[in-house]
Design a protein around this motif. Structure first.
Motif, PDB file in Angstrom:
ATOM      1  N   THR A   1     -13.890  -5.237   5.757  1.00  9.26           N
ATOM      2  CA  THR A   1     -14.104  -4.498   4.511  1.00  9.26           C
ATOM      3  C   THR A   1     -13.234  -3.241   4.515  1.00  9.26           C
ATOM      4  O   THR A   1     -12.951  -2.670   5.573  1.00  9.26           O
TER       5      THR A   1
ATOM      6  N   GLY B   1     -15.860  -0.430   1.910  1.00  2.00           N
ATOM      7  CA  GLY B   1     -17.102  -1.165   1.679  1.00  2.00           C
ATOM      8  C   GLY B   1     -16.897  -2.519   1.014  1.00  2.00           C
ATOM      9  O   GLY B   1     -17.820  -3.336   0.980  1.00  2.00           O
ATOM     10  N   TRP B   2     -15.696  -2.784   0.483  1.00  2.00           N
ATOM     11  CA  TRP B   2     -15.429  -4.036  -0.218  1.00  2.00           C
ATOM     12  C   TRP B   2     -14.872  -5.098   0.724  1.00  2.00           C
ATOM     13  O   TRP B   2     -13.924  -4.835   1.462  1.00  2.00           O
TER      14      TRP B   2
ATOM     15  N   LYS C   1     -20.710  -3.472  -2.358  1.00  2.00           N
ATOM     16  CA  LYS C   1     -20.235  -2.723  -1.206  1.00  2.00           C
ATOM     17  C   LYS C   1     -21.189  -2.855  -0.020  1.00  2.00           C
ATOM     18  O   LYS C   1     -22.409  -2.689  -0.155  1.00  2.00           O
ATOM     19  N   ASN C   2     -20.576  -3.171   1.146  1.00  2.00           N
ATOM     20  CA  ASN C   2     -21.300  -3.230   2.424  1.00  2.00           C
ATOM     21  C   ASN C   2     -22.435  -4.251   2.426  1.00  2.00           C
ATOM     22  O   ASN C   2     -23.343  -4.172   3.255  1.00  2.00           O
TER      23      ASN C   2
END
Length: 331
Positions: free
Chosen positions: A267, A270-271, A221-222
């Motif tokens: 995103t 976060g993905w 994530k991120n």
């Protein structure tokens, strides 16, 4: 006169339900539940439509707002590929099996809808279909019980109908209110993510062309995406081009991340988001479960846990590994 076919029932009150916002945890849809209009006491009341008659009423559907429902409380939809001026339905054959038209049978009961907006059109098979605001109304075959709204956003062309025949939902309202030049600007070069439902999957994010989008569990994530080179050819990243448009997705979930090549990837939650090169048509989800690391991404920003149909892909057979997950890159 046409209007004699339509009978106005007493006005009704509606109680809204909170829309589901968490990940589905399977093929259960995250579409909002619909609260049927409550009965109003007094003369006339909210008499149900008689057997063989058609009824169009109003109910509250969480974050979709007010939507049209039939006499059984099933959500009614409109199709972007139809036209309102003049009223015309383009959904026939197999389309009409998936989206049964609301046919005018007997007197059409109207409850909570402006009578002046209600009409009918003649379908290709000669039957009369009910319209609101010029838009033909349909049910969705996959709504198996009253209160469901699984058809919202399907193919980026089907939407629950509001009391004026427009698209229900705040994002839809904003899109309808946008000036023509703004719409053209959004269409040309802009990236768009839409909350939809994909057959066999359930809640999913699709792009502006209706193609299913995915997430890669080897990403973090991120963080900078790890799918590059040959991997990115099989799984093209969704790049942030222009202002990223959202429909049915919480703005707070939207973000971007820099890729190794300097481009900016979208995103959600976060993905990093990707397409799959083997999805040849809108609505396909051939990438779900590939290598046990690629999954459809849901509007809530998490991976879909819908069953994986292609078990060979899930286990990562030789052909999938060669094309979709090059050994040298570790995907």
């Amino acid at each position: 006169m046409l209007r004699k076919r339509f009978v106005v029932a007493a006005a009704s009150a509606a109680v809204g339900l909170v829309a589901l916002s968490a990940c589905s945890g399977g093929t259960e849809t995250a579409a909002p539940a619909v609260a049927p209009a409550a009965a109003v006491a007094g003369a006339g009341g909210n008499a149900p439509a008689a057997k063989g008659e058609t009824k169009v009423a109003v109910a509250e559907a969480g974050n979709l707002g007010q939507v049209l429902v039939d006499k059984d409380g099933f959500t009614l939809y409109r199709f972007d590929k139809d036209s309102a001026k003049p009223p015309k339905s383009t959904c026939d054959g197999d389309c009409a099996k998936a989206w049964p038209p609301v046919v005018a049978e007997g007197d059409v009961q109207i409850e909570g809808v402006d009578q002046a907006l209600v009409g009918e059109l003649t379908r290709a098979d000669g039957r009369k279909q009910v319209t609101v605001g010029g838009w033909a109304l349909y049910r969705y075959a996959k709504d198996t019980k009253a209160g469901e709204a699984k058809g919202q956003g399907v193919g980026s062309t089907w939407y629950a109908a509001n009391v004026k025949g427009g698209k229900a939902g705040q994002a839809a309202k904003e899109a309808e209110a946008a000036p023509a030049e703004q719409k053209a600007e959004q269409k040309d070069g802009a990236t768009k993510l839409v909350a939809s439902n994909v057959d066999g999957i359930g809640p999913a994010i699709v792009d502006q062309e209706g193609f299913t989008l995915y997430m890669f569990t080897k990403d973090k994530k991120n963080k900078q995406p790890t799918c590059n080179g040959d991997c990115a050819k099989a799984w093209p990243p969704v790049l942030a081009e222009g202002d990223v448009q959202l429909e049915g997705i919480d703005q707070k979930l939207l973000g971007t991340v820099k890729r190794a090549d300097g481009t900016t990837q979208v995103t959600v939650g976060g993905w990093a988001v990707y397409r799959y090169a083997k999805d040849a048509n809108a609505g396909e989800a051939n990438g779900h479960g590939v290598g046990g690391t690629w999954f459809v991404i849901e509007p809530a920003g998490c991976k879909s846990t819908a069953p994986v149909k292609n078990k060979a892909a899930q286990s990562g057979n030789a052909s999938e590994k060669k094309e979709d997950a090059p050994a040298q890159s570790g995907y």
